[in-house]
Design an enzyme around this catalytic site. Sequence first.
Site, PDB file in Angstrom:
ATOM      1  N   HIS A 138       0.573  -1.381  -0.109  1.00 45.31           N
ATOM      2  CA  HIS A 138       0.335  -0.086  -0.226  1.00 45.31           C
ATOM      3  C   HIS A 138       0.813   1.003   0.003  1.00 45.31           C
ATOM      4  CE1 HIS A 138      -3.514   2.215   1.176  1.00 45.31           C
ATOM      5  NE2 HIS A 138      -2.827   2.977   1.842  1.00 45.31           N
ATOM      6  N   HIS A 177     -10.505   3.502  -1.389  1.00 49.30           N
ATOM      7  CA  HIS A 177     -10.410   2.630   0.311  1.00 49.30           C
ATOM      8  C   HIS A 177     -11.561   1.289  -0.059  1.00 49.30           C
ATOM      9  CE1 HIS A 177      -9.411   5.165   4.363  1.00 49.30           C
ATOM     10  NE2 HIS A 177      -8.597   5.097   3.343  1.00 49.30           N
TER      11      HIS A 177
END
EC number: 6.3.5.3
Length: 709
Positions: free
Chosen positions: A36, A84
């Site tokens: 990430h 998200h």
Amino acid sequence: MGLNLLPIEMDDIRKRLDREPNEIEWRVIDAVWSEHCSYKSSKIFLKSFSIDSPNVIMGIKDWQDAGAVDIGDGWAIVIKVESHNHPSAIDPFNGAATGVGGIIRDIISKGAKPIALMDMIRVGNLKIRKNVWLLKNIIAGIAAYGNSIGVPVVGGELSFDDTYNDNPLVDVAAIGIVRKDKIKPSIVDKAGLKLVLAGLTGIDGLGGASFASRKLSGEDEIGAVQIADPFAGKIILDVTLEIADKVEAIKDLGGGGLAVAVTEMANGLGAIVDIEKIPLRVKNMDPADVIISETQERMLYAVEEKNVEEVCKAFEEYEYPCSVIGEITSEPIIKFRYFGKDLVSLPTNALLEPPKFLWPIKNVRKNVEEKNVDLSLESTIYTVLSHPDLVSKEWVYSQFDYEVNTSTVVKPGDANGAVVSLPNGKLLAIKADGNPDLCSEDAYECGKGIVAEAYRNLATVGARGMVAVDHLQFGDPKKPEVYYTFVEAIRGIGEATRFFNIPIVGGKVSFYNENSQGKPIKPTPLIVMAGLVQGKLLKNRVEDSSYVVLLGYTRKELGGSLLSKIFKVPSQAPKVRLQEDLLSSEVVIDAINEEKITFAKDISRGGLAASLFNIIVHGYGVEISTKSILSDTDNVVENLFSESSGRFVILTNEPEWIVEKSRSKGIVASIIGKVNKKTSILTIDNTDYDLKTIVNNYFNFLEEVIGNG
């Protein structure tokens, strides 16, 4: 410890340090080296997106929190896209809301004022109640944050597919405006600066970066989801813009919390952070949790000592926590101390340079045996045009305050692209496009296709694309077939952006989008493109007796189309011919500036039939002759539902001008029909198809399914 590191990575850091990291250091390494945050499986490919452009102020080479492009008159736009996905699958309201908050902070970290948001949502089959619940709460989360903070949501995408049943995709893009000489970096270039933290740190979002770097495993991961506080976010926004001139660098605390923010801001220098000085939301927090917490509505500032008091005073006026927590040092070591004791002491470069991975690939491009399409035209029209992907998204837009700040010029749903006004008097068009069905057929052509589609969509309002950001969403990169589609999509995107000379100035990679059984989503790269209106702005309107002109050549290319998805029609994926996309877009822009057209719609999802339906929902009828369609097939269904690129449907009272202008550009165009007052009637080759039921479904589907869900 629950680390997400591979054994080879753990051995690598041991060799670099010549020792065993302690438990807290392992957690820091796990966060900073997470997929990430580090892009360790993708960064080598993303460099191919770099285009030298005189307009780029901050681009992909700079690798900062957002990109910036010069738009003239001393102004710049700042642009970013984020997602998200994992948090939204667990807690859709907070997952979506914090996605909005995070991207707004990315924009203000450049010293820019956010002026527009876009949301791109993909969820599973709405016949499954959980997906209705997910979508309803995702929309509510976006609305709650965007409306409260005063940034309009001006457009986006909403589509449905079984591939997202357990793993919805929630993408948010943001645009900001700033004087180009006021742009702030997210990194520092000198030691001695004080590190100032605004906001309280809590226990929400623990391990969020690591959570986003593996497949979903269940709702026990709720603790990794951050909690949104839009009113605190509004304070952060306002004060950050107020104090921007008093700080040297600004960094949002996103994935990995302080561990990542401090390391990245140090930029090869070092830093010392005193954990006991960090304002806490929860008493007696474990110092290790403080370091990696991803509590929202926090910002990190690098400040000259002489300006620290003024910076914190600005927050004190709102009774918002602000504290000096450390400083930038010349020694390239990242240290986190607790009452003088070093808990973490790691070389900056070791943290910033994780091992890079090139995973094996497996060619999954499909060779399809073409077959003639033998479908009832009537049932095909009704079935395809009723698909949820094609219905009005007005119910969604109605949840958002899209006119706050009064800069929205074209409302959501009124055109193919959103348009906002800028302080220099110019108009900026914005559009996001993805095509997972095409990507699952041919990721390379899909990569080209989504860039071309975004470019065409901007042309329909009179704008020419000038900058883009990308979001690449795939399954586990260690799976050869997944990594192949990822590499191929990048190849296609890179080729198309170079062709159009549109720099990609930033983006995001989201891997591990899989369900609990390990099944990956369809490859879902996304392009968000922005461009300036070149002269006149087209606001679509439909007029009786207007001529319907089809711009571009139609081909029997049904692979990845909505028709193929519904009826399982075997066919080759469309070959994206970028020259045709460019030239047809130029015809549309010229026609808008010459005031020759009243309506323009690019042909994409659902083909020509869907574009004609877009005219009909304005309260009119349309009559066409398929014999007038310039095509390589005589099959009416193929002509109506092909999703060949490079095409537009336009309405005009001067069709011959359009045909001649197209010919002069080297593009074909044909007059295929006219608009009439036969409400909701589509007439094809003298046969009427009554679409009243389909029109009613178009306007009411989402409210009936979601609003009452």
